[in-house]
Design a protein around this motif. Structure first.
Motif, short mmCIF file in Angstrom:
data_model
loop_
_atom_site.label_atom_id
_atom_site.label_comp_id
_atom_site.label_asym_id
_atom_site.label_seq_id
_atom_site.Cartn_x
_atom_site.Cartn_y
_atom_site.Cartn_z
N THR A 1 -48.76 11.68 -63.10
CA THR A 1 -48.25 11.27 -61.78
C THR A 1 -48.07 12.45 -60.85
N ILE B 1 -57.59 -0.52 -61.14
CA ILE B 1 -56.60 -0.30 -60.08
C ILE B 1 -55.66 -1.50 -60.03
N ALA C 1 -54.48 2.53 -63.10
CA ALA C 1 -53.94 3.26 -61.96
C ALA C 1 -53.08 2.34 -61.12
N GLU D 1 -50.58 1.47 -57.97
CA GLU D 1 -50.31 1.85 -56.58
C GLU D 1 -49.63 0.70 -55.85
N GLY E 1 -56.84 6.82 -55.47
CA GLY E 1 -57.54 6.86 -56.74
C GLY E 1 -58.11 8.21 -57.14
N ASP F 1 -51.98 6.20 -64.50
CA ASP F 1 -51.65 7.03 -63.34
C ASP F 1 -50.64 6.28 -62.48
N THR G 1 -51.24 6.08 -57.71
CA THR G 1 -52.58 6.67 -57.64
C THR G 1 -53.06 6.94 -56.23
N PRO H 1 -57.54 9.30 -61.25
CA PRO H 1 -58.39 8.66 -62.26
C PRO H 1 -59.87 8.99 -62.12
N ILE I 1 -61.87 2.44 -65.09
CA ILE I 1 -60.67 2.55 -64.25
C ILE I 1 -60.29 1.17 -63.72
#
Length: 245
Positions: free
Chosen positions: A122, A100, A74, A76, A57, A51, A54, A60, A98
């Motif tokens: 996205t 991050i 994910a 970011e 979040g 992703d 993200t 996800p 997941i």
């Protein structure tokens, strides 16, 4: 487990799988576009997903609830949003599924590896420097305007991290559709599915959902329009079904 909240944050019930998300309404909260995109993405069981951008979040977490994807990275760039997303993942017990990453979309292929995933999804900034007024609050401005990355950056890096035959899924604004398609084909991502989202049945679309395949043949299916409201303030049955499944 008690949620670890910072000043100004709240814990919102996503009403699916007993999942929650930490958000700060003074910064940025997810919108319907993220919910529609997560429903549009038909990730196959065992797939690896990335992703881009993200935020806190939402995508996800919803994808984990709605699909059997094996793992979601994910990405970011805003540290504060990435921190909220990480705490939401921990609160929901999803750290095994997941991951991050506080990083830059423009460096995605270096961070994640080339040809490393099956899906890139996205909800990117919609506006470039020629479109509208920027929000004076930087976190919201970064989420809505191409300040830290451009459409070309997003699509280029997606094409790099996707395996051949992998899917790129995006929600965007219809007024940029020619630019979007031109950029997709430039990076060998062929649009295969598109769906326009209309606020009301008699209004023009204000969102478009796109599914493109790396190295795919040139043929696109335009799916039936998705209408959000049956009447002011009343969602259509299809939108209610999306929220409830």
């Amino acid at each position: 487990m008690k949620a670890e909240l910072r000043p100004g944050e709240r814990l919102d019930d996503l009403q699916i799988n007993d999942y929650y998300i930490i958000q700060n309404p003074e910064k940025f909260c997810f919108g319907m576009d993220a919910v529609l995109l997560s429903s549009f993405a038909h990730c196959t069981p065992g797939s690896k997903v990335v992703d881009f951008g993200t935020g806190t979040g939402i995508i996800p977490i919803l994808l984990t609830a709605k699909t059997k994807a094996a793992h979601i990275d994910a990405l970011e760039i805003q540290a504060e949003s990435a921190d909220m997303a990480r705490r939401s993942v921990q609160y929901n017990g999803l750290t095994d599924k997941i991951n991050i990453i506080n990083g830059d979309i423009k460096e995605a292929s270096s961070l994640l590896g080339k040809a490393s995933c099956d899906y890139v999804i996205t909800n990117p900034p919609y506006m470039n420097n020629n479109h509208g007024l920027k929000n004076p609050e930087l976190p919201k401005a970064i989420a809505r305007h191409e300040i830290l990355c451009t459409l070309d950056d997003v699509i280029r890096e997606a094409s790099q991290v996707l395996k051949p035959g992998g899917h790129f899924l995006m929600v965007h604004r219809p007024f940029r559709l020619i630019e979007i398609i031109s950029c997709l084909t430039k990076y060998k991502l062929e649009p295969k599915r598109m769906r326009f989202v209309h606020p009301f049945a008699d209004k023009e679309p204000n969102m478009v959902l796109i599914d493109a395949v790396r190295g795919g043949n040139s043929m696109v299916k335009i799916e039936a329009p998705l209408v959000i409201y049956a009447s002011p303030g009343v969602y259509t049955k299809e939108v209610l079904d999306i929220y409830n499944t």
